[in-house]
Design a protein around this motif. Structure first.
Motif, PDB file in Angstrom:
ATOM      1  N   GLY A   1      -8.336 148.985  26.120  1.00  0.00           N
ATOM      2  CA  GLY A   1      -7.302 149.642  26.525  1.00  0.00           C
ATOM      3  C   GLY A   1      -5.939 149.342  27.025  1.00  0.00           C
ATOM      4  O   GLY A   1      -5.042 149.925  27.392  1.00  0.00           O
ATOM      5  N   ARG A   2      -6.303 148.026  27.557  1.00  0.00           N
ATOM      6  CA  ARG A   2      -5.331 147.390  28.529  1.00  0.00           C
ATOM      7  C   ARG A   2      -4.540 145.934  28.048  1.00  0.00           C
ATOM      8  O   ARG A   2      -3.922 145.288  28.630  1.00  0.00           O
ATOM      9  CB  ARG A   2      -5.629 147.137  29.975  1.00  0.00           C
ATOM     10  CG  ARG A   2      -5.725 148.406  30.818  1.00  0.00           C
ATOM     11  CD  ARG A   2      -6.430 148.326  32.176  1.00  0.00           C
ATOM     12  NE  ARG A   2      -7.716 148.357  31.856  1.00  0.00           N
ATOM     13  CZ  ARG A   2      -8.323 147.005  32.453  1.00  0.00           C
ATOM     14  NH1 ARG A   2      -7.772 146.221  32.950  1.00  0.00           N
ATOM     15  NH2 ARG A   2      -9.918 147.023  32.580  1.00  0.00           N
TER      16      ARG A   2
ATOM     17  N   PHE B   1      -2.274 144.665  25.000  1.00  0.00           N
ATOM     18  CA  PHE B   1      -1.715 145.153  23.902  1.00  0.00           C
ATOM     19  C   PHE B   1      -0.900 143.871  23.242  1.00  0.00           C
ATOM     20  O   PHE B   1      -0.102 143.325  23.744  1.00  0.00           O
ATOM     21  CB  PHE B   1      -0.635 145.949  24.282  1.00  0.00           C
ATOM     22  CG  PHE B   1      -0.998 147.156  25.252  1.00  0.00           C
ATOM     23  CD1 PHE B   1      -1.727 148.257  24.830  1.00  0.00           C
ATOM     24  CD2 PHE B   1      -0.851 146.997  26.690  1.00  0.00           C
ATOM     25  CE1 PHE B   1      -2.403 149.120  25.635  1.00  0.00           C
ATOM     26  CE2 PHE B   1      -1.417 148.026  27.478  1.00  0.00           C
ATOM     27  CZ  PHE B   1      -2.094 149.084  27.074  1.00  0.00           C
ATOM     28  N   ASN B   2      -1.237 143.824  21.842  1.00  0.00           N
ATOM     29  CA  ASN B   2      -0.450 142.786  20.927  1.00  0.00           C
ATOM     30  C   ASN B   2       0.393 143.540  20.151  1.00  0.00           C
ATOM     31  O   ASN B   2       0.244 144.400  19.173  1.00  0.00           O
ATOM     32  CB  ASN B   2      -1.355 142.007  19.941  1.00  0.00           C
ATOM     33  CG  ASN B   2      -0.508 141.257  18.891  1.00  0.00           C
ATOM     34  OD1 ASN B   2       0.446 140.804  19.365  1.00  0.00           O
ATOM     35  ND2 ASN B   2      -1.180 140.760  17.900  1.00  0.00           N
ATOM     36  N   LEU B   3       1.933 143.403  20.578  1.00  0.00           N
ATOM     37  CA  LEU B   3       2.921 144.330  19.982  1.00  0.00           C
ATOM     38  C   LEU B   3       3.466 143.694  18.973  1.00  0.00           C
ATOM     39  O   LEU B   3       4.383 144.168  18.047  1.00  0.00           O
ATOM     40  CB  LEU B   3       3.854 144.377  21.026  1.00  0.00           C
ATOM     41  CG  LEU B   3       3.637 144.982  22.305  1.00  0.00           C
ATOM     42  CD1 LEU B   3       5.007 145.252  23.342  1.00  0.00           C
ATOM     43  CD2 LEU B   3       2.849 146.251  22.229  1.00  0.00           C
TER      44      LEU B   3
ATOM     45  N   GLY C   1      10.132 145.916  27.419  1.00  0.00           N
ATOM     46  CA  GLY C   1      10.291 147.676  27.777  1.00  0.00           C
ATOM     47  C   GLY C   1       8.963 148.109  28.077  1.00  0.00           C
ATOM     48  O   GLY C   1       8.704 149.026  28.975  1.00  0.00           O
ATOM     49  N   THR C   2       7.909 147.618  27.096  1.00  0.00           N
ATOM     50  CA  THR C   2       6.634 148.090  27.564  1.00  0.00           C
ATOM     51  C   THR C   2       6.013 147.881  28.797  1.00  0.00           C
ATOM     52  O   THR C   2       5.449 148.742  29.399  1.00  0.00           O
ATOM     53  CB  THR C   2       5.626 147.567  26.418  1.00  0.00           C
ATOM     54  OG1 THR C   2       6.008 148.130  25.047  1.00  0.00           O
ATOM     55  CG2 THR C   2       3.975 147.797  26.615  1.00  0.00           C
TER      56      THR C   2
ATOM     57  N   GLY D   1       7.819 147.343  31.416  1.00  0.00           N
ATOM     58  CA  GLY D   1       8.388 148.313  32.417  1.00  0.00           C
ATOM     59  C   GLY D   1       7.736 149.670  32.353  1.00  0.00           C
ATOM     60  O   GLY D   1       7.528 150.311  33.503  1.00  0.00           O
ATOM     61  N   GLY D   2       7.489 150.180  31.048  1.00  0.00           N
ATOM     62  CA  GLY D   2       6.830 151.488  31.248  1.00  0.00           C
ATOM     63  C   GLY D   2       5.398 151.542  31.855  1.00  0.00           C
ATOM     64  O   GLY D   2       5.346 152.201  32.522  1.00  0.00           O
ATOM     65  N   LEU D   3       4.612 150.522  31.628  1.00  0.00           N
ATOM     66  CA  LEU D   3       3.428 150.657  32.015  1.00  0.00           C
ATOM     67  C   LEU D   3       3.429 150.184  33.463  1.00  0.00           C
ATOM     68  O   LEU D   3       2.722 151.081  34.315  1.00  0.00           O
ATOM     69  CB  LEU D   3       2.589 149.006  31.595  1.00  0.00           C
ATOM     70  CG  LEU D   3       2.140 148.978  30.222  1.00  0.00           C
ATOM     71  CD1 LEU D   3       1.781 147.517  29.762  1.00  0.00           C
ATOM     72  CD2 LEU D   3       1.179 150.084  29.830  1.00  0.00           C
TER      73      LEU D   3
ATOM     74  N   LEU E   1       5.761 151.536  35.471  1.00  0.00           N
ATOM     75  CA  LEU E   1       6.148 152.903  36.116  1.00  0.00           C
ATOM     76  C   LEU E   1       5.251 154.028  35.821  1.00  0.00           C
ATOM     77  O   LEU E   1       5.173 154.852  36.632  1.00  0.00           O
ATOM     78  CB  LEU E   1       7.423 153.427  35.093  1.00  0.00           C
ATOM     79  CG  LEU E   1       8.644 152.566  35.400  1.00  0.00           C
ATOM     80  CD1 LEU E   1       9.680 153.019  34.437  1.00  0.00           C
ATOM     81  CD2 LEU E   1       9.091 152.460  36.790  1.00  0.00           C
ATOM     82  N   THR E   2       3.904 153.490  35.208  1.00  0.00           N
ATOM     83  CA  THR E   2       2.679 154.474  35.397  1.00  0.00           C
ATOM     84  C   THR E   2       1.650 153.939  36.242  1.00  0.00           C
ATOM     85  O   THR E   2       0.673 154.537  36.425  1.00  0.00           O
ATOM     86  CB  THR E   2       1.920 154.689  34.007  1.00  0.00           C
ATOM     87  OG1 THR E   2       1.503 153.627  33.458  1.00  0.00           O
ATOM     88  CG2 THR E   2       2.983 155.173  33.154  1.00  0.00           C
ATOM     89  N   GLY E   3       2.144 152.887  36.966  1.00  0.00           N
ATOM     90  CA  GLY E   3       1.167 152.276  38.313  1.00  0.00           C
ATOM     91  C   GLY E   3       0.149 151.207  37.727  1.00  0.00           C
ATOM     92  O   GLY E   3      -0.391 150.754  38.509  1.00  0.00           O
ATOM     93  N   LEU E   4       0.551 150.763  36.549  1.00  0.00           N
ATOM     94  CA  LEU E   4      -0.085 149.414  36.112  1.00  0.00           C
ATOM     95  C   LEU E   4       0.445 148.369  36.353  1.00  0.00           C
ATOM     96  O   LEU E   4       1.601 148.228  36.906  1.00  0.00           O
ATOM     97  CB  LEU E   4      -0.576 149.434  34.335  1.00  0.00           C
ATOM     98  CG  LEU E   4      -1.557 150.425  34.003  1.00  0.00           C
ATOM     99  CD1 LEU E   4      -1.720 150.271  32.487  1.00  0.00           C
ATOM    100  CD2 LEU E   4      -2.768 150.657  34.530  1.00  0.00           C
TER     101      LEU E   4
END
Lengths: 293, 234
Positions: free
Chosen positions: A40-41, A43-45, A54-55, A57-59, A61-64
């Motif tokens: 789950g951690r 990611f091949n975009l 962007g991803t 940054g979002g990750l 911001l959720t603590g990862l």
């Protein structure tokens, strides 16, 4: 160093549930084991570099703790505004780990080369920049970075030094006389520097972490007046401003060596580009001798 | 325009709040394309708490386009995220509220935005990050403008989110027909082709908006197109 990066990242993903990996096709096969260990951690975009940052940054911001990986021109040059806004402006952290450096991909041509990456990051805020010169440094630096929450750039290169230097800041490798020029060799530039100085009265200091720049370390090494030679594996003069700031109180001269800013429009091997940019031992020695003349 | 099921007192409260931001008593709240959709989100949909604006299990609402944030600020004030007196002096030297919002300055604001095409990528990362941590409850809502979809970065996110079935993600497109080169069928077919569920509703119909915001399905990201009046027509 890329192999070590893959090994250490895989271990971090396995051991630390905070760590995530963001890929864009590059190195995906090498991370197959990591994707299995942390399904789950990882990611091949696809070929979507803007989305990679962007991803990340979002990750964050959720603590990862995201590690983002691709070729330097794609993960720095191409996505400059994403680095600026999706990480810096959001006050979000990530480890951006590049391969290719300035001309590792010599045969691929200009499109796969990024001599300006560190200069670009210097326009941003609070980036730690690592330019490891040995696989053992990659492991140490990456593990430490994974434990932080800052913005870190890990510049992996196929060029390397003979030995790892695992200290912090500017590490003295060779000591000349008190008034000798101080050569600051950044990352894999130490190897050609050590082959360029035979018989010369110079002090050599090494760093795998040019940002933050070790200003106090430099001041402790130089004479008064000071002579400094920067030897950087990216755009020549990238650290000139920081040396000037570090030595604002000391009369000094500075020779800034590094990769030139011209598109050479040539292929060949990395060693060819090193020679064309005067960064091989012979070219460095020529430049050092101009200091004495 | 306000439906019977909304909270009329709360909604009416927005007019003086907007006036503090704009200095203009004459503007109807409906002058702001984003006001009704944002109001419905905060009034009926989002699981957010002004007392704990950073709760890890909160829903995330990301204003990607960032432009014209007066409606956003007014709703944040109405819902208690920011003091009402912050609304005075928008964009002034000592104001925390600028012409584009900054997450480091305003409680409840999830991202700093203004440069178009950044919110959707950040939203994808948030949705992935929440899922990776086993947080199944929170949803991520991203507001984008129809013209903002010109930015190619959005298309990276639209295609990827559809491909991996990122079902915690809802995109709200405020369609005020401001795009220079509109798609013949609007934006919804673009998202649908990437695997999203889509719904299009009038941008001032609160009941329809609320239904659209809860119309997501398992395994698919969700698009809500809120049709506003054409830009420049009010």
């Amino acid at each position: 160093m890329r192999t070590q990066f893959i090994r250490t990242t895989t271990e971090l993903l396995t051991d630390d549930p905070r760590v995530a990996l963001v890929l864009g096709e590059i190195s995906v096969a090498s991370f197959a084991a990591a994707a299995q260990a942390a399904p789950g951690r990882v990611f091949n975009l696809g070929i979507r570099e803007q989305l990679m940052i962007g991803t990340a940054g979002g990750l964050a911001l959720t603590g990862l703790r995201p590690i983002v990986h691709s070729y330097a021109p794609f993960i720095v040059d191409r996505v400059y505004e994403q680095l600026k806004l999706d990480l810096d402006h959001q006050s979000a952290g990530a480890v951006v780990a590049s391969i290719g450096a300035s001309y590792d991909a010599a045969e691929e041509g200009r499109t796969h080369q990024s001599p300006g990456d560190v200069a670009l990051l210097d326009t941003l805020t609070d980036w730690t920049v690592h330019t490891p010169g040995h696989p053992a440094e990659v492991e140490q630096l990456l593990r430490a970075a994974a434990g932080r929450a800052d913005r870190t750039y890990l510049r992996l290169s196929s060029q390397r030094n003979d030995l790892p230097y695992l200290g912090a800041g500017l590490q003295q490798i060779h000591r000349g006389s008190a008034a000798a020029p101080v050569i600051v060799a950044v990352g894999p530039m130490l190897h050609p520097v050590l082959h360029a100085i035979t018989g010369l009265d110079v002090t050599v200091a090494y760093t795998h972490t040019p940002r933050p720049f070790d200003a106090a370390g430099l001041r402790a090494l130089v004479g008064d007046p000071a002579t400094v030679v920067l030897v950087e594996p990216y755009l020549a003069g990238t650290s000139t401003r920081l040396v000037s700031e570090a030595l604002a109180e000391v009369p000094h001269r500075l020779l800034a060596l590094g990769v030139g800013d011209r598109d050479l429009r040539r292929y060949g091997e990395p060693a060819d580009h090193a020679r064309w940019h005067g960064l091989d031992p012979a070219g460095l020695r020529r430049s050092l001798l101009t200091l004495a003349s | 325009m306000t439906t019977a099921t909304s909270n009329p007192a709360g909604y009416e409260q927005l007019r003086p709040l907007l006036a503090r931001l704009t200095g203009d008593e004459k503007h109807e709240p409906s002058a702001y394309d984003t006001l009704d959709p944002i109001w419905v989100l905060y009034d009926r949909i989002l699981r957010v708490d002004p007392g704990q604006p950073d709760h890890p299990d909160r829903d995330r609402f990301l204003v990607s386009k960032g432009h014209g944030p007066q409606a956003y600020y007014a709703v944040l004030a109405a819902k208690g995220f920011i003091p009402e007196d912050w609304l005075d002096g928008l964009g002034e030297a000592d104001s925390r509220l600028g012409h584009h919002p900054d997450r480091m300055l305003v409680p409840g604001v999830e991202i700093g935005s203004g440069s178009l095409g950044h919110g959707l990528g950040l939203g994808v990362g948030m949705a992935l990050g929440l899922r990776a941590q086993g947080r199944a409850q929170p949803r991520v809502y991203v507001l984008v403008g129809d013209a903002e979809l010109d930015e190619g970065s959005n298309h990276e996110a639209i295609h990827y989110a559809g491909a991996v079935g990122l079902d915690a993600l809802t995109v709200l497109v405020i369609d005020n027909r401001s795009v220079a080169h509109p798609l013949p069928g609007g934006v919804a077919p673009l998202f649908a082709a990437a695997g999203w569920s889509t719904t299009t509703v009038p941008g001032d119909d609160h009941a329809a908006l609320a239904a659209a915001f809860t119309g997501h399905r398992p395994g698919q990201p969700h698009l809500v197109v809120a049709r506003a009046r054409a830009k420049g027509s009010h």
